[in-house]
Design a protein around this motif. Sequence first.
Motif, PDB file in Angstrom:
ATOM      1  N   GLY A 161       0.778  -1.229   0.000  1.00 11.67           N
ATOM      2  CA  GLY A 161       0.000   0.000   0.000  1.00 11.67           C
ATOM      3  C   GLY A 161       0.808   1.276   0.000  1.00 11.67           C
ATOM      4  O   GLY A 161       0.255   2.353   0.265  1.00 11.67           O
ATOM      5  N   CYS A 162       2.098   1.206  -0.319  1.00 13.26           N
ATOM      6  CA  CYS A 162       2.921   2.420  -0.341  1.00 13.26           C
ATOM      7  C   CYS A 162       2.670   3.232  -1.611  1.00 13.26           C
ATOM      8  O   CYS A 162       2.274   2.700  -2.646  1.00 13.26           O
ATOM      9  CB  CYS A 162       4.406   2.060  -0.254  1.00 13.26           C
ATOM     10  SG  CYS A 162       4.964   1.646   1.408  1.00 13.26           S
ATOM     11  N   THR A 163       2.938   4.519  -1.491  1.00 10.54           N
ATOM     12  CA  THR A 163       2.863   5.433  -2.625  1.00 10.54           C
ATOM     13  C   THR A 163       4.211   6.116  -2.759  1.00 10.54           C
ATOM     14  O   THR A 163       4.662   6.803  -1.837  1.00 10.54           O
ATOM     15  CB  THR A 163       1.764   6.490  -2.408  1.00 10.54           C
ATOM     16  OG1 THR A 163       0.507   5.827  -2.206  1.00 10.54           O
ATOM     17  CG2 THR A 163       1.668   7.432  -3.597  1.00 10.54           C
ATOM     18  N   ILE A 164       4.872   5.892  -3.892  1.00  8.01           N
ATOM     19  CA  ILE A 164       6.195   6.464  -4.131  1.00  8.01           C
ATOM     20  C   ILE A 164       6.013   7.657  -5.073  1.00  8.01           C
ATOM     21  O   ILE A 164       5.693   7.488  -6.244  1.00  8.01           O
ATOM     22  CB  ILE A 164       7.154   5.430  -4.747  1.00  8.01           C
ATOM     23  CG1 ILE A 164       7.089   4.099  -3.967  1.00  8.01           C
ATOM     24  CG2 ILE A 164       8.563   5.977  -4.787  1.00  8.01           C
ATOM     25  CD1 ILE A 164       7.462   4.203  -2.512  1.00  8.01           C
ATOM     26  N   SER A 165       6.235   8.844  -4.564  1.00  9.84           N
ATOM     27  CA  SER A 165       5.965  10.057  -5.328  1.00  9.84           C
ATOM     28  C   SER A 165       6.924  10.215  -6.503  1.00  9.84           C
ATOM     29  O   SER A 165       8.010   9.625  -6.534  1.00  9.84           O
ATOM     30  CB  SER A 165       6.067  11.283  -4.416  1.00  9.84           C
ATOM     31  OG  SER A 165       5.135  11.208  -3.367  1.00  9.84           O
ATOM     32  N   ALA A 166       6.523  11.045  -7.453  1.00  2.00           N
ATOM     33  CA  ALA A 166       7.334  11.306  -8.640  1.00  2.00           C
ATOM     34  C   ALA A 166       8.715  11.820  -8.245  1.00  2.00           C
ATOM     35  O   ALA A 166       8.854  12.657  -7.346  1.00  2.00           O
ATOM     36  CB  ALA A 166       6.640  12.332  -9.529  1.00  2.00           C
ATOM     37  N   GLY A 167       9.739  11.293  -8.913  1.00  2.00           N
ATOM     38  CA  GLY A 167      11.105  11.767  -8.694  1.00  2.00           C
ATOM     39  C   GLY A 167      11.780  11.249  -7.447  1.00  2.00           C
ATOM     40  O   GLY A 167      12.921  11.642  -7.156  1.00  2.00           O
ATOM     41  N   THR A 168      11.156  10.359  -6.720  1.00  2.00           N
ATOM     42  CA  THR A 168      11.748   9.815  -5.498  1.00  2.00           C
ATOM     43  C   THR A 168      12.930   8.909  -5.827  1.00  2.00           C
ATOM     44  O   THR A 168      12.887   8.134  -6.789  1.00  2.00           O
ATOM     45  CB  THR A 168      10.706   9.004  -4.705  1.00  2.00           C
ATOM     46  OG1 THR A 168       9.625   9.860  -4.334  1.00  2.00           O
ATOM     47  CG2 THR A 168      11.313   8.391  -3.453  1.00  2.00           C
ATOM     48  N   SER A 178       2.841   3.893   3.405  1.00  2.00           N
ATOM     49  CA  SER A 178       3.602   5.135   3.540  1.00  2.00           C
ATOM     50  C   SER A 178       3.523   5.940   2.256  1.00  2.00           C
ATOM     51  O   SER A 178       3.507   5.380   1.159  1.00  2.00           O
ATOM     52  CB  SER A 178       5.078   4.836   3.842  1.00  2.00           C
ATOM     53  OG  SER A 178       5.234   4.179   5.071  1.00  2.00           O
ATOM     54  N   LEU A 179       3.479   7.257   2.401  1.00  5.01           N
ATOM     55  CA  LEU A 179       3.682   8.163   1.279  1.00  5.01           C
ATOM     56  C   LEU A 179       5.141   8.577   1.318  1.00  5.01           C
ATOM     57  O   LEU A 179       5.609   9.139   2.310  1.00  5.01           O
ATOM     58  CB  LEU A 179       2.769   9.387   1.391  1.00  5.01           C
ATOM     59  CG  LEU A 179       3.008  10.501   0.362  1.00  5.01           C
ATOM     60  CD1 LEU A 179       2.767  10.004  -1.056  1.00  5.01           C
ATOM     61  CD2 LEU A 179       2.137  11.713   0.679  1.00  5.01           C
ATOM     62  N   VAL A 180       5.866   8.275   0.241  1.00  2.00           N
ATOM     63  CA  VAL A 180       7.314   8.470   0.219  1.00  2.00           C
ATOM     64  C   VAL A 180       7.668   9.480  -0.863  1.00  2.00           C
ATOM     65  O   VAL A 180       7.091   9.472  -1.961  1.00  2.00           O
ATOM     66  CB  VAL A 180       8.025   7.125  -0.059  1.00  2.00           C
ATOM     67  CG1 VAL A 180       9.538   7.302  -0.074  1.00  2.00           C
ATOM     68  CG2 VAL A 180       7.612   6.085   0.968  1.00  2.00           C
ATOM     69  N   ASP A 193      -3.759   6.523   2.214  1.00  2.00           N
ATOM     70  CA  ASP A 193      -4.694   5.693   1.450  1.00  2.00           C
ATOM     71  C   ASP A 193      -4.528   5.964  -0.043  1.00  2.00           C
ATOM     72  O   ASP A 193      -4.863   7.051  -0.526  1.00  2.00           O
ATOM     73  CB  ASP A 193      -6.122   6.010   1.890  1.00  2.00           C
ATOM     74  CG  ASP A 193      -7.159   5.137   1.190  1.00  2.00           C
ATOM     75  OD1 ASP A 193      -6.763   4.215   0.437  1.00  2.00           O
ATOM     76  OD2 ASP A 193      -8.367   5.380   1.375  1.00  2.00           O
ATOM     77  N   ASN A 194      -4.014   4.977  -0.773  1.00  2.00           N
ATOM     78  CA  ASN A 194      -3.809   5.148  -2.218  1.00  2.00           C
ATOM     79  C   ASN A 194      -4.813   4.339  -3.045  1.00  2.00           C
ATOM     80  O   ASN A 194      -4.600   4.118  -4.245  1.00  2.00           O
ATOM     81  CB  ASN A 194      -2.378   4.776  -2.613  1.00  2.00           C
ATOM     82  CG  ASN A 194      -2.102   3.286  -2.492  1.00  2.00           C
ATOM     83  OD1 ASN A 194      -2.981   2.497  -2.138  1.00  2.00           O
ATOM     84  ND2 ASN A 194      -0.880   2.874  -2.788  1.00  2.00           N
TER      85      ASN A 194
END
Length: 209
Positions: A161-168, A178-180, A193-194
């Motif tokens: 359920g993780c969300t890896i943001s753009a450019g990470t 986690s929002l990373v 929540d993704n």
Amino acid sequence: MLVDGARNTGDFAVDLAKMYAIVLDGPRTSWLSRLRFWLFDYELHCVAAYRFGRWATRLRARNRVLGVLALGLYWFWNRRTIRVHHADLFRRADIGPGLLLMHRSGIIVGPATIGSNCVLHQNVTIGQRIADGDLGVPTIGDDVWIGPGAVISGAITVGDGCTISAGTVLSKDVPPRSLVGGNPGRVIAKDYDNSNMINFVVPNGVGPS
């Protein structure tokens, strides 16, 4: 989460059901719409090439001659995918059902382990962190959304359920949901929540819940 036993229906069948639900608004579409989708949806072509490579590898274990022929066909198909679409999903990567490529260009996936319902955007790289002598590859959980330009490398674990943001640029473990973001990647928010971004496949495989 995909329903129990989804792998028994065939990973590509689940991939396809998810694409139908998102791209064609469900399975009840005309044969012409489906034909155009099969001919011109290049994200589908990239996923199909990867799944064919996995099938060919299993076939070789059962029948060496047929398996070698299938792997030869896969090699040509994959080389074309790399050359034309600039995408390379390595056949030794273990990717669960429900894989969705939002934009295919620049996606590189090494022999990582990725769970079900993964969403990949353009210019994502998943593989070894050779610069630090780390020859391990990531283990990524279910229902993970990976944004454009993200790099995930090394023997790390990305929780469900993780969300890896753009450019990470991520090279360390992150807990589930986690929002990373950032370089180096860090946890920006917990219990994120993704589900709206993932678009789960419902039990009958015809659309998001």
